[in-house]
Motif scaffolding. Structure first.
Motif, mmCIF file in Angstrom:
data_model
loop_
_atom_site.group_PDB
_atom_site.id
_atom_site.type_symbol
_atom_site.label_atom_id
_atom_site.label_comp_id
_atom_site.label_asym_id
_atom_site.label_seq_id
_atom_site.Cartn_x
_atom_site.Cartn_y
_atom_site.Cartn_z
ATOM 1 N N VAL A 70 -3.533 -0.411 6.351
ATOM 2 C CA VAL A 70 -3.414 0.624 5.302
ATOM 3 C C VAL A 70 -3.774 2.021 5.829
ATOM 4 O O VAL A 70 -4.006 2.936 5.046
ATOM 5 C CB VAL A 70 -4.274 0.281 4.057
ATOM 6 N N GLU A 71 -3.806 2.170 7.151
ATOM 7 C CA GLU A 71 -4.259 3.442 7.728
ATOM 8 C C GLU A 71 -3.401 4.639 7.317
ATOM 9 O O GLU A 71 -3.867 5.775 7.328
ATOM 10 C CB GLU A 71 -4.363 3.347 9.257
ATOM 11 N N ASN A 72 -2.155 4.399 6.938
ATOM 12 C CA ASN A 72 -1.290 5.506 6.517
ATOM 13 C C ASN A 72 -1.312 5.748 5.007
ATOM 14 O O ASN A 72 -0.634 6.640 4.510
ATOM 15 C CB ASN A 72 0.152 5.253 6.977
ATOM 16 N N GLU A 97 -10.831 -6.194 9.244
ATOM 17 C CA GLU A 97 -10.438 -5.116 10.175
ATOM 18 C C GLU A 97 -8.917 -4.963 10.210
ATOM 19 O O GLU A 97 -8.393 -3.850 10.305
ATOM 20 C CB GLU A 97 -10.988 -5.408 11.575
ATOM 21 N N GLY A 98 -8.221 -6.095 10.099
ATOM 22 C CA GLY A 98 -6.760 -6.077 10.054
ATOM 23 C C GLY A 98 -6.243 -5.372 8.812
ATOM 24 O O GLY A 98 -5.296 -4.580 8.881
ATOM 25 N N TRP A 99 -6.883 -5.638 7.671
ATOM 26 C CA TRP A 99 -6.500 -4.951 6.426
ATOM 27 C C TRP A 99 -6.654 -3.439 6.582
ATOM 28 O O TRP A 99 -5.764 -2.680 6.193
ATOM 29 C CB TRP A 99 -7.384 -5.388 5.264
ATOM 30 N N ILE A 100 -7.785 -3.038 7.126
ATOM 31 C CA ILE A 100 -8.077 -1.605 7.280
ATOM 32 C C ILE A 100 -7.001 -0.933 8.141
ATOM 33 O O ILE A 100 -6.525 0.159 7.818
ATOM 34 C CB ILE A 100 -9.492 -1.402 7.880
ATOM 35 N N LYS A 101 -6.621 -1.617 9.204
ATOM 36 C CA LYS A 101 -5.593 -1.069 10.105
ATOM 37 C C LYS A 101 -4.235 -0.965 9.403
ATOM 38 O O LYS A 101 -3.510 0.010 9.553
ATOM 39 C CB LYS A 101 -5.488 -1.951 11.355
ATOM 40 N N SER A 112 0.819 -1.229 0.000
ATOM 41 C CA SER A 112 0.000 0.000 0.000
ATOM 42 C C SER A 112 0.848 1.272 0.000
ATOM 43 O O SER A 112 0.332 2.366 -0.214
ATOM 44 C CB SER A 112 -0.954 0.014 1.198
ATOM 45 N N HIS A 113 2.132 1.115 0.213
ATOM 46 C CA HIS A 113 3.046 2.265 0.143
ATOM 47 C C HIS A 113 3.272 2.681 -1.316
ATOM 48 O O HIS A 113 3.612 3.830 -1.597
ATOM 49 C CB HIS A 113 4.376 1.889 0.811
ATOM 50 N N TYR A 114 3.058 1.734 -2.242
ATOM 51 C CA TYR A 114 3.355 1.985 -3.661
ATOM 52 C C TYR A 114 2.118 2.037 -4.561
ATOM 53 O O TYR A 114 2.161 2.637 -5.635
ATOM 54 C CB TYR A 114 4.308 0.900 -4.182
ATOM 55 N N PHE A 115 1.026 1.392 -4.145
ATOM 56 C CA PHE A 115 -0.180 1.342 -4.975
ATOM 57 C C PHE A 115 -1.385 1.885 -4.209
ATOM 58 O O PHE A 115 -1.395 1.871 -2.980
ATOM 59 C CB PHE A 115 -0.455 -0.101 -5.431
ATOM 60 N N ASN A 116 -2.413 2.331 -4.941
ATOM 61 C CA ASN A 116 -3.587 2.911 -4.270
ATOM 62 C C ASN A 116 -4.815 1.997 -4.283
ATOM 63 O O ASN A 116 -5.893 2.396 -3.865
ATOM 64 C CB ASN A 116 -3.930 4.289 -4.849
ATOM 65 N N CYS A 117 -4.638 0.764 -4.782
ATOM 66 C CA CYS A 117 -5.763 -0.189 -4.732
ATOM 67 C C CYS A 117 -5.238 -1.618 -4.845
ATOM 68 O O CYS A 117 -4.112 -1.854 -5.290
ATOM 69 C CB CYS A 117 -6.776 0.085 -5.836
ATOM 70 N N VAL A 118 -6.088 -2.547 -4.449
ATOM 71 C CA VAL A 118 -5.804 -3.966 -4.651
ATOM 72 C C VAL A 118 -7.130 -4.683 -4.859
ATOM 73 O O VAL A 118 -8.166 -4.253 -4.340
ATOM 74 C CB VAL A 118 -5.039 -4.589 -3.452
#
Length: 295
Positions: free
Chosen positions: A65-67, A59-63, A37-43
Protein backbone atom coordinates in the motif's frame (compact mmCIF):
# COMPACT_ATOMS: atom_id res chain seq x y z
CA UNK A 1 -15.05 20.47 13.33
CA UNK A 2 -13.93 18.93 10.05
CA UNK A 3 -14.49 15.17 10.13
CA UNK A 4 -12.30 12.62 8.35
CA UNK A 5 -13.98 9.58 6.79
CA UNK A 6 -12.36 6.17 6.41
CA UNK A 7 -14.66 3.92 4.41
CA UNK A 8 -13.83 0.33 3.45
CA UNK A 9 -14.67 -3.33 3.96
CA UNK A 10 -14.04 -6.12 6.45
CA UNK A 11 -11.28 -8.01 4.65
CA UNK A 12 -10.19 -7.91 1.01
CA UNK A 13 -9.17 -11.48 0.24
CA UNK A 14 -12.36 -13.11 -1.05
CA UNK A 15 -12.38 -15.45 -4.05
CA UNK A 16 -16.03 -14.61 -4.69
CA UNK A 17 -15.07 -10.97 -5.38
CA UNK A 18 -13.82 -12.22 -8.76
CA UNK A 19 -15.11 -11.01 -11.24
CA UNK A 20 -17.46 -8.56 -9.44
CA UNK A 21 -14.56 -6.47 -8.11
CA UNK A 22 -11.23 -8.09 -8.94
CA UNK A 23 -10.91 -8.76 -12.68
CA UNK A 24 -11.13 -12.32 -13.94
CA UNK A 25 -7.99 -12.05 -16.05
CA UNK A 26 -5.20 -11.05 -13.70
CA UNK A 27 -1.60 -10.50 -14.79
CA UNK A 28 1.34 -12.07 -12.96
CA UNK A 29 2.02 -8.97 -10.87
CA UNK A 30 -1.60 -8.37 -9.93
CA UNK A 31 -2.20 -8.06 -6.18
CA UNK A 32 -5.63 -7.88 -4.51
CA UNK A 33 -4.61 -5.57 -1.66
CA UNK A 34 -2.81 -3.21 -4.03
CA UNK A 35 -5.90 -3.08 -6.26
CA UNK A 36 -8.19 -2.59 -3.26
CA UNK A 37 -6.07 0.25 -1.80
CA UNK A 38 -6.37 2.13 -5.09
CA UNK A 39 -10.09 2.67 -4.36
CA UNK A 40 -10.45 2.67 -0.56
CA UNK A 41 -8.53 4.35 2.28
CA UNK A 42 -8.93 1.64 4.94
CA UNK A 43 -9.55 -2.04 5.53
CA UNK A 44 -10.47 -4.08 8.57
CA UNK A 45 -8.25 -7.16 8.97
CA UNK A 46 -10.32 -10.08 10.25
CA UNK A 47 -7.74 -12.87 9.82
CA UNK A 48 -5.96 -11.61 12.96
CA UNK A 49 -9.00 -12.77 14.97
CA UNK A 50 -8.35 -16.40 14.00
CA UNK A 51 -4.57 -16.60 13.91
CA UNK A 52 -1.43 -14.80 15.04
CA UNK A 53 -0.13 -13.32 11.79
CA UNK A 54 3.57 -13.45 10.92
CA UNK A 55 5.25 -10.00 11.00
CA UNK A 56 6.54 -10.74 7.47
CA UNK A 57 2.96 -10.78 6.22
CA UNK A 58 2.31 -7.41 7.87
CA UNK A 59 5.50 -6.00 6.31
CA UNK A 60 4.16 -7.25 2.98
CA UNK A 61 0.89 -5.37 3.49
CA UNK A 62 2.76 -2.17 4.28
CA UNK A 63 4.82 -2.50 1.10
CA UNK A 64 1.76 -3.22 -1.06
CA UNK A 65 0.00 0.00 0.00
CA UNK A 66 3.05 2.28 -0.24
CA UNK A 67 1.46 4.28 -3.07
CA UNK A 68 -1.82 4.78 -1.19
CA UNK A 69 -0.94 7.80 0.97
CA UNK A 70 -3.81 7.77 3.47
CA UNK A 71 -4.42 4.03 3.67
CA UNK A 72 -4.80 2.49 7.15
CA UNK A 73 -5.41 -0.96 8.63
CA UNK A 74 -7.82 -1.69 11.46
CA UNK A 75 -6.76 -4.89 13.20
CA UNK A 76 -9.30 -7.24 14.76
CA UNK A 77 -8.03 -8.54 18.11
CA UNK A 78 -7.48 -12.30 18.41
CA UNK A 79 -10.35 -14.34 19.86
CA UNK A 80 -8.11 -15.48 22.76
CA UNK A 81 -8.67 -12.00 24.25
CA UNK A 82 -12.39 -11.61 23.56
CA UNK A 83 -14.14 -14.96 23.21
CA UNK A 84 -11.91 -17.51 24.94
CA UNK A 85 -10.58 -14.88 27.35
CA UNK A 86 -7.42 -16.85 27.98
CA UNK A 87 -4.16 -15.26 26.87
CA UNK A 88 -0.58 -14.92 28.06
CA UNK A 89 2.46 -12.69 27.54
CA UNK A 90 3.37 -14.48 24.30
CA UNK A 91 -0.07 -13.75 22.88
CA UNK A 92 0.22 -10.10 23.88
CA UNK A 93 3.69 -9.81 22.32
CA UNK A 94 2.49 -11.42 19.07
CA UNK A 95 -0.32 -8.87 18.72
CA UNK A 96 1.74 -5.94 19.95
CA UNK A 97 4.64 -6.55 17.53
CA UNK A 98 2.39 -6.29 14.49
CA UNK A 99 0.52 -3.28 15.84
CA UNK A 100 3.86 -1.55 16.39
CA UNK A 101 4.96 -2.35 12.83
CA UNK A 102 1.83 -0.69 11.46
CA UNK A 103 2.08 2.19 13.92
CA UNK A 104 5.69 2.98 13.00
CA UNK A 105 4.77 3.08 9.32
CA UNK A 106 1.74 5.29 10.11
CA UNK A 107 -0.61 2.64 8.74
CA UNK A 108 -2.47 1.71 11.93
CA UNK A 109 -6.05 2.87 12.36
CA UNK A 110 -6.95 1.03 15.54
CA UNK A 111 -7.80 -2.23 17.26
CA UNK A 112 -11.25 -3.77 16.87
CA UNK A 113 -12.17 -5.55 20.10
CA UNK A 114 -15.22 -7.63 19.21
CA UNK A 115 -17.18 -9.55 21.82
CA UNK A 116 -19.93 -12.13 21.23
CA UNK A 117 -23.65 -11.53 21.74
CA UNK A 118 -23.42 -13.48 25.05
CA UNK A 119 -21.07 -10.83 26.48
CA UNK A 120 -23.64 -8.79 28.38
CA UNK A 121 -23.08 -5.80 30.66
CA UNK A 122 -21.86 -6.61 34.19
CA UNK A 123 -18.85 -5.93 36.41
CA UNK A 124 -16.78 -8.86 35.07
CA UNK A 125 -17.36 -7.75 31.46
CA UNK A 126 -16.32 -4.20 32.24
CA UNK A 127 -13.16 -5.53 33.92
CA UNK A 128 -12.37 -7.62 30.82
CA UNK A 129 -12.57 -4.57 28.55
CA UNK A 130 -10.52 -2.53 31.04
CA UNK A 131 -7.83 -5.23 31.08
CA UNK A 132 -7.54 -5.14 27.27
CA UNK A 133 -7.49 -1.34 27.20
CA UNK A 134 -4.69 -1.30 29.81
CA UNK A 135 -2.61 -3.68 27.68
CA UNK A 136 -3.11 -1.60 24.51
CA UNK A 137 -3.37 1.79 26.19
CA UNK A 138 -1.58 3.64 23.37
CA UNK A 139 -3.85 2.21 20.63
CA UNK A 140 -7.30 3.42 19.58
CA UNK A 141 -9.65 0.66 20.72
CA UNK A 142 -13.01 0.15 19.01
CA UNK A 143 -15.18 -2.09 21.18
CA UNK A 144 -18.02 -4.04 19.62
CA UNK A 145 -20.60 -5.42 22.02
CA UNK A 146 -23.82 -6.88 20.61
CA UNK A 147 -26.12 -7.17 23.62
CA UNK A 148 -28.56 -4.33 24.36
CA UNK A 149 -27.70 -4.47 28.10
CA UNK A 150 -24.77 -2.17 27.21
CA UNK A 151 -27.16 0.64 26.34
CA UNK A 152 -27.08 2.24 29.78
CA UNK A 153 -25.56 5.34 31.37
CA UNK A 154 -22.92 3.51 33.44
CA UNK A 155 -21.57 1.62 30.42
CA UNK A 156 -21.37 4.77 28.30
CA UNK A 157 -19.61 6.64 31.12
CA UNK A 158 -17.08 3.79 31.38
CA UNK A 159 -16.36 4.01 27.64
CA UNK A 160 -16.00 7.79 27.79
CA UNK A 161 -13.74 7.81 30.85
CA UNK A 162 -11.40 5.24 29.27
CA UNK A 163 -11.25 6.85 25.80
CA UNK A 164 -12.90 3.80 24.22
CA UNK A 165 -14.97 3.96 21.05
CA UNK A 166 -18.27 2.10 21.30
CA UNK A 167 -18.85 0.48 17.90
CA UNK A 168 -22.13 1.14 16.17
CA UNK A 169 -23.36 -2.00 14.45
CA UNK A 170 -26.08 -2.76 11.95
CA UNK A 171 -27.29 -6.34 12.05
CA UNK A 172 -30.59 -8.26 12.01
CA UNK A 173 -32.68 -7.32 15.03
CA UNK A 174 -33.04 -10.64 16.84
CA UNK A 175 -33.47 -11.05 20.59
CA UNK A 176 -31.59 -8.49 22.69
CA UNK A 177 -29.38 -7.18 19.89
CA UNK A 178 -28.24 -3.56 19.86
CA UNK A 179 -30.17 -1.44 17.33
CA UNK A 180 -28.39 0.72 14.77
CA UNK A 181 -27.88 4.05 16.50
CA UNK A 182 -24.55 5.90 16.43
CA UNK A 183 -23.53 6.75 20.01
CA UNK A 184 -20.44 8.90 20.57
CA UNK A 185 -18.14 8.02 23.50
CA UNK A 186 -14.90 9.72 22.37
CA UNK A 187 -13.59 11.62 19.33
CA UNK A 188 -13.82 8.66 16.92
CA UNK A 189 -16.69 6.62 15.54
CA UNK A 190 -16.48 3.06 14.24
CA UNK A 191 -19.50 1.76 12.37
CA UNK A 192 -19.84 -1.83 11.13
CA UNK A 193 -22.47 -3.24 8.77
CA UNK A 194 -23.30 -6.94 8.97
CA UNK A 195 -26.33 -6.83 6.67
CA UNK A 196 -30.02 -7.43 7.45
CA UNK A 197 -30.48 -11.02 6.33
CA UNK A 198 -32.70 -12.12 9.23
CA UNK A 199 -33.42 -15.69 8.06
CA UNK A 200 -29.80 -16.55 7.26
CA UNK A 201 -28.69 -15.00 10.58
CA UNK A 202 -31.18 -17.16 12.52
CA UNK A 203 -30.04 -20.25 10.63
CA UNK A 204 -26.38 -19.52 11.38
CA UNK A 205 -27.22 -19.22 15.09
CA UNK A 206 -28.86 -22.66 15.02
CA UNK A 207 -25.74 -24.08 13.27
CA UNK A 208 -23.33 -22.52 15.78
CA UNK A 209 -20.54 -24.95 16.69
CA UNK A 210 -21.23 -27.25 13.73
CA UNK A 211 -18.77 -27.72 10.89
CA UNK A 212 -19.73 -25.44 8.01
CA UNK A 213 -18.44 -24.59 4.53
CA UNK A 214 -17.29 -21.06 3.66
CA UNK A 215 -20.62 -20.46 1.89
CA UNK A 216 -22.60 -21.59 4.93
CA UNK A 217 -20.52 -19.45 7.29
CA UNK A 218 -20.85 -16.42 5.02
CA UNK A 219 -24.55 -16.72 4.20
CA UNK A 220 -25.67 -14.58 7.13
CA UNK A 221 -23.70 -11.67 5.68
CA UNK A 222 -25.28 -12.10 2.25
CA UNK A 223 -27.15 -8.83 1.89
CA UNK A 224 -27.09 -5.82 -0.41
CA UNK A 225 -28.29 -2.59 1.20
CA UNK A 226 -30.83 -0.78 -0.98
CA UNK A 227 -30.33 2.87 -2.03
CA UNK A 228 -33.14 3.87 0.35
CA UNK A 229 -31.56 2.06 3.31
CA UNK A 230 -28.21 3.70 2.54
CA UNK A 231 -29.73 7.21 2.47
CA UNK A 232 -31.29 6.58 5.89
CA UNK A 233 -27.99 5.19 7.22
CA UNK A 234 -26.03 8.16 5.85
CA UNK A 235 -28.40 10.61 7.56
CA UNK A 236 -27.81 8.91 10.93
CA UNK A 237 -24.04 8.94 10.45
CA UNK A 238 -23.95 12.56 9.31
CA UNK A 239 -25.83 13.52 12.50
CA UNK A 240 -22.67 12.79 14.54
CA UNK A 241 -20.19 14.56 12.22
CA UNK A 242 -19.84 17.60 14.47
CA UNK A 243 -19.15 15.42 17.55
CA UNK A 244 -16.09 13.49 16.30
CA UNK A 245 -12.86 13.97 14.36
CA UNK A 246 -12.93 10.63 12.55
CA UNK A 247 -15.63 8.27 11.30
CA UNK A 248 -14.73 4.74 10.21
CA UNK A 249 -17.33 2.87 8.16
CA UNK A 250 -16.76 -0.85 7.57
CA UNK A 251 -18.97 -3.00 5.35
CA UNK A 252 -19.02 -6.66 6.39
CA UNK A 253 -21.76 -7.83 3.99
CA UNK A 254 -18.97 -9.33 1.92
CA UNK A 255 -20.44 -12.23 -0.16
CA UNK A 256 -20.11 -11.67 -3.93
CA UNK A 257 -18.74 -8.14 -3.40
CA UNK A 258 -21.90 -6.57 -1.92
CA UNK A 259 -19.71 -4.83 0.67
CA UNK A 260 -17.64 -3.20 -2.06
CA UNK A 261 -20.69 -1.89 -3.94
CA UNK A 262 -22.26 -0.48 -0.76
CA UNK A 263 -18.93 1.06 0.35
CA UNK A 264 -18.71 3.00 -2.92
CA UNK A 265 -22.29 4.19 -2.44
CA UNK A 266 -21.52 5.38 1.10
CA UNK A 267 -18.43 7.24 -0.13
CA UNK A 268 -20.80 9.05 -2.51
CA UNK A 269 -23.35 9.82 0.23
CA UNK A 270 -21.11 10.57 3.23
CA UNK A 271 -18.24 12.36 1.52
CA UNK A 272 -20.75 14.08 -0.77
CA UNK A 273 -18.90 13.14 -3.92
CA UNK A 274 -21.04 13.44 -7.03
CA UNK A 275 -18.76 10.96 -8.78
CA UNK A 276 -16.70 8.12 -7.30
CA UNK A 277 -13.71 6.38 -8.82
CA UNK A 278 -14.54 2.69 -9.33
CA UNK A 279 -13.31 -0.17 -11.51
CA UNK A 280 -15.54 -1.22 -14.43
CA UNK A 281 -15.86 -4.69 -12.90
CA UNK A 282 -18.03 -3.48 -10.00
CA UNK A 283 -20.18 -1.25 -12.23
CA UNK A 284 -20.83 -4.18 -14.53
CA UNK A 285 -21.87 -6.34 -11.55
CA UNK A 286 -23.97 -3.58 -9.95
CA UNK A 287 -25.38 -1.39 -12.77
CA UNK A 288 -26.96 1.09 -10.35
CA UNK A 289 -23.42 2.33 -9.55
CA UNK A 290 -23.22 3.85 -13.03
CA UNK A 291 -25.01 6.94 -11.72
CA UNK A 292 -22.07 7.81 -9.44
CA UNK A 293 -19.16 6.56 -11.59
CA UNK A 294 -16.40 9.01 -12.54
CA UNK A 295 -16.79 9.58 -16.29
Amino acid sequence: MSVKYYIGTAGWSYKDWVPNFYPKNQSGGFDWLQFYSHYFNCVEVNSTYYTYISPKIVEGWIKKVENADEFIFHIKLHQDFTHKRKFDEQNIKAVRYNLDLLKKSERLGGLLVQFPYSFSFDGASVQQIQKIKDIFSDISCFVEVRHSSWRNKRALEFFGQNDLTLCTIDQPQIGQTIPFEPIVTNNKAYIRFHGRNVEAWKKSLSNFGKEQTYEQQSSRYSYLYSPGELVEIAQKIKAIENKVKEINVIMNNHPKGNAVANAFELIHLLEQKDRVQMPNTIVKAYPRLEEILVN
